[in-house]
Design an enzyme around this catalytic site. Structure first.
Site, PDB file in Angstrom:
ATOM      1  N   GLY A 192     -17.945   7.958  -1.717  1.00  0.00           N
ATOM      2  CA  GLY A 192     -16.717   8.127  -2.792  1.00  0.00           C
ATOM      3  C   GLY A 192     -16.999   6.831  -4.103  1.00  0.00           C
ATOM      4  CG  ASN A 193     -14.794   4.067  -7.256  1.00  0.00           C
ATOM      5  OD1 ASN A 193     -15.362   3.978  -8.045  1.00  0.00           O
ATOM      6  ND2 ASN A 193     -13.642   3.147  -7.198  1.00  0.00           N
ATOM      7  CB  ALA A 194     -16.343   1.899  -2.428  1.00  0.00           C
ATOM      8  N   GLY A 195     -18.873   3.792  -2.332  1.00  0.00           N
ATOM      9  CA  GLY A 195     -20.023   4.074  -1.688  1.00  0.00           C
ATOM     10  C   GLY A 195     -21.233   4.419  -2.866  1.00  0.00           C
ATOM     11  CE  LYS A 220      -4.358   1.243   0.284  1.00  0.00           C
ATOM     12  NZ  LYS A 220      -5.457   0.228   0.154  1.00  0.00           N
ATOM     13  N   GLY A 276     -20.101   6.971   3.375  1.00  0.00           N
ATOM     14  CA  GLY A 276     -19.264   7.189   2.291  1.00  0.00           C
ATOM     15  C   GLY A 276     -19.794   7.390   0.892  1.00  0.00           C
TER      16      GLY A 276
HETATM   17  N1  GLU Z   1      -7.307   0.350  -2.831  1.00  0.00           N
HETATM   18  C1  GLU Z   1      -8.207  -0.847  -3.447  1.00  0.00           C
HETATM   19  C2  GLU Z   1      -8.083  -1.706  -1.888  1.00  0.00           C
HETATM   20  O1  GLU Z   1      -8.078  -1.263  -0.990  1.00  0.00           O
HETATM   21  C3  GLU Z   1      -7.755  -1.578  -4.462  1.00  0.00           C
HETATM   22  C4  GLU Z   1      -6.360  -1.987  -4.479  1.00  0.00           C
HETATM   23  C5  GLU Z   1      -6.040  -2.496  -5.969  1.00  0.00           C
HETATM   24  O2  GLU Z   1      -6.948  -2.557  -6.892  1.00  0.00           O
HETATM   25  O3  GLU Z   1      -4.898  -2.831  -6.036  1.00  0.00           O
HETATM   26  O4  GLU Z   1      -8.488  -2.777  -2.016  1.00  0.00           O
END
Ligand code: GLU
Length: 412
Positions: free
Chosen positions: A216-219, A102, A214
């Site tokens: 954002g992209n997910a929510g 990360k 949330g």
């Molecule tokens: N940031 C996203 C996660 O927390 C996706 C990570 C990725 O696609 O490598 O799972």
């Protein structure tokens, strides 16, 4: 709570349940490598500002390090460490051949111009390009990072390492025109949606009323998916500025337009404005935290009324809250399972880049659905076998796969 301590506690619980191999356990209590960079960026004013960024390469027993890069003013090393550890577990839970990593930069991206954002993103890769690569470490988007940012990063990597088609696989979550996968933009939410359908069935919950923290992209994509399902009803959503509640359901399509226009979900039609904390405690069937860490804690877990929690955010629930919810019989579908759709389609993107081809959207989504549903089923079975919560079960499945990969390696 320190998110890395949160990770360690959850790891310990799984390890104790199955009496896991001590040596591999020790290895999994710390990252393999930490990289810290200071990036000078020329601001539009002409002055130079220095930003600090991190990349934590947690574990690569199962494949290249994999995980997003976060731009947030609260980023810190322990947070990135935890997020990279969770990526290690996540990839193993859904059984894709990737390790965990990360990245993060301490910055409020909303305060940067587009040019400044591009120079910062390129600067991060310039400082980091020797430590990443399609077979070494493959970053992706996370909180406040976008496909466009991934595109700048890929280009910067290629500048230093060659414009070869395979080098596009160094980063996932790219725009489709630059080698991104169809379906990657919606994959985190869609993966969570498939898991939710199975969870609702297992726990016999019908016509659920849902609250999402949330937007954002997910929510926001999750809200759209749920709104398109006539058997479900979205009654509350929120963003960083606050939330809204409407008993008979929110028109999500209109809300998306409202958010684009005004920059927030609040003050929407005749919905009631509520706070983020209030949203968590609403009388709903499903609660979906889709923002940041440490939202459900020992201070509010007792007041959660939802019948099931589906974590689209990473680390929204502390271990103390997990215990409370388990005692209350509220299943928590854990982050490392329910938000794994994003990294799963990232893996598909990586594969497509290496093969130099594009899959159809149907192909992507069919494969995603299979992986998510099989993984939920496997976690559910492990939970029943050991009489543990779904999170501990997910960790157990992950640990067993990491152990297998470790044993298959020759030189460790
Ligand atoms: N940031 C996203 C996660 O927390 C996706 C990570 C990725 O696609 O490598 O799972």
């Amino acid at each position: 709570m320190d998110p890395f301590q949160n990770y360690l506690k959850k790891l310990d619980k799984a390890k104790d349940t199955i009496k896991f191999n001590d040596k591999i356990y020790e290895i999994l209590t710390r990252p393999q490598r930490i990289i810290e960079v200071n990036i000078p960026v020329e601001m539009d004013s002409g002055e130079t500002k220095i930003f600090t960024g991190y990349r934590v390469q947690y574990n690569n027993f199962r494949g290249p390090y994999k995980g997003g890069i976060r731009y947030h003013h609260n980023v810190d090393m322990n947070e990135v460490k935890a997020l990279s550890a969770w990526m290690t577990m996540k990839c193993a839970v859904v059984d894709i051949p990737m390790g965990g990593g990360k990245g993060g930069i301490i910055v409020n991206p909303k305060q940067l111009s587009k040019g400044e954002l591009e120079r910062l993103s390129r600067g991060y890769i310039k400082a980091m390009h020797e430590s990443i690569g399609p077979f070494i470490d493959v970053p992706a988007p996370d909180v406040y990072t976008t496909p466009e940012i991934m595109s700048w990063m890929m280009d910067e990597y290629m500048k230093h390492n060659g414009y070869h088609y395979m080098n596009r696989a160094v980063i996932t979550g790219k725009p489709v025109k630059d080698g991104g996968s169809l379906g990657r933009d919606k994959s985190t939410a869609l993966g969570g949606y498939y898991v939710l359908l199975d969870a609702l069935e297992k726990y016999s919950i019908k016509n659920p009323r849902v609250a999402i923290q949330g937007f954002g992209n997910a929510g926001s994509v999750m809200a759209e998916l749920l709104a398109n399902n006539k058997d479900m009803i979205v009654v509350a959503v929120s963003d960083s500025k606050g939330g809204i509640y409407k008993k008979d359901g929110i028109n999500v399509k209109r809300l998306l337009a409202h958010k684009t226009e005004t920059g927030t979900v609040q003050d929407f039609q005749d919905a009631i404005n509520i706070s983020n904390e209030e949203l968590l405690e609403l009388d709903v069937d499903v609660l979906i935290p889709a923002a940041l860490e440490n939202q459900i804690t020992e201070n509010n877990a007792d007041r959660i009324k939802a019948k099931i929690v589906l974590e689209l955010a990473n680390g929204p629930t502390t271990p103390e809250a997990d215990e409370i919810l388990f005692k209350k019989n509220v299943p928590v579908v854990p982050d490392i399972l329910s938000n794994a759709g994003g990294v799963t389609v990232s893996y598909f993107e990586w594969l497509q880049n290496l093969e130099n081809k594009y899959w159809t959207l149907e192909e992507v989504n069919t494969k995603l659905e299979k992986i998510m549903r099989n993984s939920f089923d496997a976690v559910y079975k492990t939970a029943s076998k050991y009489t543990v919560d779904l999170r501990t079960a997910a960790y157990i499945n992950a640990l067993q796969r990491i152990e297998k990969a470790y044993n298959e390696m020759k030189d460790t």
